[in-house]
Design a protein around this motif. Structure first.
Motif, short mmCIF file in Angstrom:
data_model
loop_
_atom_site.label_atom_id
_atom_site.label_comp_id
_atom_site.label_asym_id
_atom_site.label_seq_id
_atom_site.Cartn_x
_atom_site.Cartn_y
_atom_site.Cartn_z
N GLN A 1 33.76 55.45 38.15
CA GLN A 1 35.16 55.38 38.53
C GLN A 1 36.02 54.89 37.36
O GLN A 1 35.55 54.13 36.50
CB GLN A 1 35.36 54.44 39.71
N CYS A 2 37.26 55.32 37.34
CA CYS A 2 38.23 54.84 36.37
C CYS A 2 38.24 53.31 36.37
O CYS A 2 38.20 52.67 37.44
CB CYS A 2 39.61 55.38 36.74
N LYS A 3 38.24 52.70 35.19
CA LYS A 3 38.27 51.26 34.95
C LYS A 3 36.88 50.63 34.94
O LYS A 3 36.72 49.49 34.52
CB LYS A 3 39.16 50.50 35.94
N HIS A 4 35.87 51.36 35.42
CA HIS A 4 34.52 50.80 35.46
C HIS A 4 33.78 51.10 34.15
O HIS A 4 34.27 51.81 33.27
CB HIS A 4 33.76 51.34 36.67
N GLY B 1 46.82 37.94 37.42
CA GLY B 1 46.36 37.86 38.80
C GLY B 1 46.22 39.25 39.38
O GLY B 1 46.96 40.16 39.02
N GLY B 2 45.27 39.43 40.26
CA GLY B 2 44.98 40.78 40.74
C GLY B 2 44.60 41.65 39.56
O GLY B 2 45.08 42.77 39.42
N SER B 3 43.73 41.11 38.68
CA SER B 3 43.36 41.83 37.46
C SER B 3 42.47 43.03 37.77
O SER B 3 41.78 43.06 38.78
CB SER B 3 42.63 40.88 36.50
N ASP B 4 42.50 44.01 36.87
CA ASP B 4 41.66 45.19 37.02
C ASP B 4 40.94 45.50 35.71
O ASP B 4 41.07 44.76 34.73
CB ASP B 4 42.49 46.39 37.51
N GLY B 5 40.21 46.61 35.69
CA GLY B 5 39.43 46.97 34.52
C GLY B 5 40.26 47.37 33.32
O GLY B 5 39.71 47.54 32.23
N PHE B 6 41.57 47.52 33.48
CA PHE B 6 42.45 47.83 32.35
C PHE B 6 43.16 46.60 31.80
O PHE B 6 43.81 46.68 30.76
CB PHE B 6 43.50 48.87 32.75
N ILE C 1 53.97 42.34 34.93
CA ILE C 1 53.63 43.42 34.02
C ILE C 1 52.39 44.13 34.54
O ILE C 1 51.33 43.52 34.71
CB ILE C 1 53.38 42.87 32.60
N SER C 2 52.49 45.43 34.78
CA SER C 2 51.35 46.18 35.32
C SER C 2 50.45 46.67 34.19
O SER C 2 50.92 47.04 33.12
CB SER C 2 51.83 47.38 36.15
N THR C 3 49.16 46.68 34.47
CA THR C 3 48.17 47.16 33.49
C THR C 3 48.02 48.67 33.53
O THR C 3 47.48 49.26 32.61
CB THR C 3 46.80 46.53 33.76
N ASN C 4 48.48 49.29 34.61
CA ASN C 4 48.34 50.74 34.78
C ASN C 4 49.61 51.30 35.41
O ASN C 4 50.29 50.62 36.19
CB ASN C 4 47.10 51.06 35.62
N SER C 5 49.91 52.54 35.10
CA SER C 5 51.15 53.16 35.57
C SER C 5 51.14 53.46 37.06
O SER C 5 52.18 53.45 37.71
CB SER C 5 51.42 54.45 34.79
N ALA C 6 49.94 53.70 37.63
CA ALA C 6 49.86 53.99 39.06
C ALA C 6 50.39 52.81 39.87
O ALA C 6 51.09 52.98 40.87
CB ALA C 6 48.42 54.30 39.45
N LEU C 7 50.07 51.58 39.45
CA LEU C 7 50.56 50.40 40.15
C LEU C 7 52.07 50.28 40.03
O LEU C 7 52.75 49.98 41.01
CB LEU C 7 49.89 49.14 39.59
#
Length: 552
Positions: free
Chosen positions: A43-46, A319-324, A484-490
């Motif tokens: 999956q994306c980010k993994h 906070g609410g961090s992701d793989g990006f 600040i979002s790490t990805n544009s989808a968010l």
């Protein structure tokens, strides 16, 4: 130029690659002089492995140890909690590594922001009055003052959601069904504007309630006094009203000691009332209203004036961090950190559970061995206390973090540390201490978003940069929190809470440096009161003191 890539090796030492989009089983990965065919859907980010890994083999990402294989992992396999677990390298007193590449600040070094200058030399990015209880027993009286003052002084939203509730009541009273209620389209969006303010130069009155001050241990009540002193002396605060019962552990005398510890010439308007001295609750509230109003009249005379950018103190939070997070928004604000430090400003990097695995790098960047030792001691003590209570830093990643690719604490931490840029560490602070030196400061706090943000503001942050990959509405009562979002989808999915999109880095539209400069320009506008971040617009006034037990 926009360049689309499917996967990324962050550091030459890494044997883990990050998927930048969903990759199907069998996808060919060109890595060095070989082709790896994925053994699983990734999956994306993994992440996935670049080589065969035997059980016990070490995994590296960002150039540091982040995990260990719990079973044999063929090259090209997806990495999950089922086949790796947390591992981090030991750390010790190393050599000082203080050389770093300062960024070019020529675009910013002569710029200013319009802020509120204080007698102690600090500059606020906002102008607030605080109403604070010394103990939870006074929360109700604080809320009484809130009910009395907010609307009358023009700090209540003009409409809010009341018309929508009226619309639902009308439908119910005319016999509409549950199905009809759920299918209802509201007539208009809730208004986020405020009524006319009586005191136009005061951004608001903030009422900070909490559940501390008595009971528990004295360490908690003493820390609370330090925290509240940090807010009262904060450059974004013009004055304060403090309500005390009188018999609690958190005495007003301790508060005053902590205030003068932070500002020896403290001269802001300060109203301190004690219910057991006032007698009746009614009398205390009468005194509080009159004295607070008089204080507001005085501080309303203050106005914004130009100030150099080195007067900014920025807190770095995620906070609410992701793989990006570690490859887009975090390094982007890390570049902001380097820009500000190069101009003489201050930066706070906190969330100690999310520095697990990068202790050696950060301790080596400390300006002297005493500073490095304090950092290592705080990290060791904190983790030991967590393990004693049945947990540890390894338990820091949340279910949301894991679902989005942060499957060990060290993976999360190595990316989180990017928020601190590359400059030397000038000081290590323990909660609830205050920043006193320009440069990069490390502050011991939990990784918990609101507790950490609360502490960074008490330490002096007059702006907070908050990166998120999953979305979180965290804000603060007195300091603008820029999301600040790490990805544009968010950014597209939750535009009501996101101020800046750093997904542009992932798509190749922008470099880390370009994004960092864009963020700094937005910071200047926010610090001048020209831009209002979403968290401020939504009145996201989160305030949670840290009880010095275990919170990851």
């Amino acid at each position: 130029m926009e360049t689309e890539i499917s996967y990324l090796q962050i550091h030459p030492k890494d044997n883990i690659l990050v998927a930048l989009k969903d990759l199907e089983k069998g996808f060919p990965v060109h890595f060095h002089d070989k082709i790896i065919y994925l053994k699983d859907d990734v999956q994306c980010k993994h992440k996935f492995s670049t080589t065969d890994l035997e059980q016990g083999a070490q995994l590296y990402m960002y150039g540091v140890l982040v995990g260990e294989a719990t079973t044999f992992i063929p090259a090209g396999s997806a990495l999950t909690t089922a086949n790796i677990h947390h591992a981090a390298a030991p750390f010790n007193m190393g050599k000082r590594k203080l050389e770093w590449q300062r960024p070019d600040v020529s675009k910013f070094e002569n710029l200013t922001f319009n802020g509120f200058s204080r007698a102690d030399g600090s500059v606020g990015t906002a102008n607030y009055w605080l109403v604070i209880p010394m103990v939870f027993c006074e929360n109700r009286n604080v809320n009484v003052l809130k009910e009395a003052l907010v609307e009358k002084l023009g700090y209540k939203k003009a409409k809010g959601w009341a018309p929508e509730v009226d619309q639902l009541i009308g439908l119910y009273q005319t016999g509409q069904s549950v199905h009809d209620i759920l299918a209802t389209e509201f007539n208009q969006q809730p208004n986020t504007t405020f009524t006319d303010r009586v005191f136009p130069n005061i951004d608001g009155i903030k009422f900070l309630t909490h559940d501390l001050g008595c009971g528990g241990i004295r360490l908690d009540s003493d820390a609370l006094c330090g925290l509240l002193a940090g807010y009262i002396t904060h450059p974004n605060v013009a004055g304060a009203t403090v309500l005390s019962l009188g018999c609690q552990h958190a005495q007003t005398s301790i508060l005053m000691d902590e205030i003068y510890k932070r500002d020896a010439t403290f001269d802001k308007p300060l109203v301190v009332l004690e219910q057991q001295i006032s007698g009746t609750e009614q009398q205390m509230l009468k005194d509080a209203l009159k004295q607070t109003f008089a204080g507001l009249m005085k501080v309303n005379e203050q106005q914004r004036t130009p100030a150099p950018l080195h007067k900014l103190c920025i807190g770095m939070e995620c906070g609410g961090s992701d793989g990006f997070s570690g490859i887009s928004a975090n390094p982007a604000i890390g570049y902001v950190s380097d820009l500000l430090v190069s101009m003489g400003g201050a930066v706070i990097l906190a969330e100690f559970p999310e520095l697990c695995g990068v202790e050696q790098e950060l301790s080596d960047r400390c300006i002297d061995e005493g500073t490095a030792k304090r950092f290592m001691d705080l990290m060791t003590t904190y983790n030991a206390k967590a393990e004693q209570d049945g947990s540890g830093f390894y338990a820091n990643p949340s279910p949301g973090n894991i679902k989005d690719g942060l499957i060990t604490d060290a993976i999360k931490s190595a990316g989180a540390a990017k928020k601190g840029g590359n400059s030397p560490v000038v000081a290590v602070l323990d909660y609830p201490e205050k920043v006193s030196k320009p440069g990069l400061n490390l502050l011991c706090t939990p990784g918990s978003d609101v507790e950490s943000t609360t502490a960074e503001v008490a330490a002096g942050a007059n702006i907070v940069l908050f990166t998120t990959g999953l979305g979180t509405p965290t804000g603060n009562p007195i300091t603008p929190v820029i999301k600040i979002s790490t990805n544009s989808a968010l950014a597209q999915k939750m535009p009501d809470i996101i101020d800046i999109d750093c997904g542009t880095i992932i798509s190749g539209k922008e470099t880390i440096e370009q994004a960092g400069e864009r963020i700094l320009r937005y910071i200047i506008a926010v610090a001048s009161g020209e831009e209002i971040p979403k968290a401020v617009q939504l009145e996201q006034d989160d305030f949670i003191p840290w009880k010095r037990g275990v919170s990851l």
